[in-house]
Design an enzyme around this catalytic site. Structure first.
Site, PDB file in Angstrom:
ATOM      1  NE  ARG A 227      -4.231  -1.460   0.299  1.00 55.16           N
ATOM      2  CZ  ARG A 227      -4.365  -2.521  -0.505  1.00 55.16           C
ATOM      3  NH1 ARG A 227      -3.432  -2.790  -1.397  1.00 55.16           N
ATOM      4  NH2 ARG A 227      -5.447  -3.280  -0.441  1.00 55.16           N
ATOM      5  CD  GLU A 256      -2.988   2.844  -5.368  1.00 56.33           C
ATOM      6  OE1 GLU A 256      -4.032   2.204  -5.618  1.00 56.33           O
ATOM      7  OE2 GLU A 256      -1.990   2.338  -4.871  1.00 56.33           O
ATOM      8  CG  HIS A 274      -3.262  -1.172  -6.667  1.00 51.29           C
ATOM      9  ND1 HIS A 274      -3.354  -0.472  -5.481  1.00 51.29           N
ATOM     10  CD2 HIS A 274      -3.459  -2.470  -6.344  1.00 51.29           C
ATOM     11  CE1 HIS A 274      -3.603  -1.313  -4.493  1.00 51.29           C
ATOM     12  NE2 HIS A 274      -3.656  -2.531  -5.002  1.00 51.29           N
TER      13      HIS A 274
END
Ligand code: 8YV
Length: 308
Positions: A227, A256, A274
């Site tokens: 993360r 993000e 991601h």
């Protein structure tokens, strides 16, 4: 039991939820739904991208279970769920291989400069007679894994095939043939590559601090498949821009889908959106595990993969 979708999900999972449970999606703005049919919702299906916060829990008074598409569930307020007696499930295990594959891909890419060399060829620099700069050797490199859970172990197993010298830092020491290091700073200081594989959330916030980045140094590399919150991103960007860190392979970011502008022009950085678990096989397996959790909870009030 009424099922509600919160946030976007894989199209095939959305279709399954509609077909099996006629599950609506929480509209935006949500008020008319929450003040009406929301009162009946007993199961929410969401993802790590969206999650369920304390406010939404309060507005869904019949809620009994939250099923999270994704291994990471830091966007859901698990403490509040526990307080309210709401069960929470995630989708562990089924994505370990793909996330570990991505970590290896990023290690190789950032150390050998593969993405940057692709741009070099496309720009015509090779044809113009340039010599692509020499890179760093992956086989035999010293790799530190921050967080030796299921994904960290899958990464370590793959690195064994590259004869890497593997060490790790974890909340607790594990019974593994890798060297345990008691702090992230020491781990960074003794490795060429630091791979971040810890869960997100307040307990790991900025675990990769400016000090850890400094310990990796101008010859070190950082790879993050966890993360964005785990890394002090401004410190990372500053170090990369100034050449105080050798390079980074990043699949996770603080905000993000926004990536710090300072990284975009750097060839020493590999940026991916991601995508670590993003294969047809793994996303289908994650969706199937979500559906198994929903089905079992409707049957007997228990979850297949509860979050502990
Ligand atoms: C998911 C992830 O794609 O599992 C996780 O924790 O980060 C990814 O696999 C994502 O969370 C889904 O929203």
């Amino acid at each position: 039991m009424t099922v509600l979708q919160v946030g976007p999900l894989m199209p095939f999972l959305e279709a399954d939820l509609r077909e099996l449970y006629a599950a609506p999606r929480l509209p935006d703005p949500p008020d008319s739904f929450l003040d009406g049919p929301g009162a009946q919702v007993e199961i929410v299906v969401t993802s790590g991208r969206t999650g369920v916060d304390a406010d939404l829990m309060r507005r869904l008074p019949a809620l009994r279970a939250i099923v999270n598409f994704g291994a990471g569930y830091d966007t859901t307020d698990v403490a509040e769920a526990a307080r309210r007696g709401i069960a929470v499930a995630n989708t562990p295990d089924v994505l370990d291989d793909c996330v570990a594959d991505t970590a290896l891909g990023l290690i190789i890419d950032v150390m050998r400069g593969l993405s940057a060399s692709d741009r070099y060829v496309r720009r015509g620099d090779w044809a113009a007679g340039g010599n692509y700069p020499l890179a760093r050797k992956v086989s035999g490199a010293r790799v530190g894994i921050l967080g030796l859970g299921r994904i960290g172990l899958a990464i370590a197993r793959r690195l064994e095939g590259f004869d890497c010298v593997i060490s790790y830092h974890n909340r607790r020491r594990r019974d593994v043939p890798y060297r345990y290091v008691s702090t992230p700073v020491e781990l960074a200081a003794e490795t060429d590559v630091l791979v971040v594989a810890v869960s997100g959330g307040p307990q790991t916030q900025h675990l990769v601090s400016a000090e850890v980045i400094a310990a990796l140094g101008p010859d070190g590399f950082l790879v993050n498949v966890a993360r964005g919150s785990v890394v002090d991103e401004p410190a990372l960007v500053a170090a990369l821009v100034a050449g105080r860190l050798g390079g980074a392979g990043l699949d996770a970011f603080t905000d993000e889908p926004h990536v710090p502008a300072g990284l975009l022009a750097l060839d020493r950085v590999v940026l991916t959106p991601h995508l670590a678990s993003g294969t047809t096989e793994t996303r289908r397996a994650m969706a199937d595990l979500v559906l198994a959790n929903v089905a079992q909870f409707r049957k007997n009030g228990t979850l297949v993969t509860p979050v502990v």
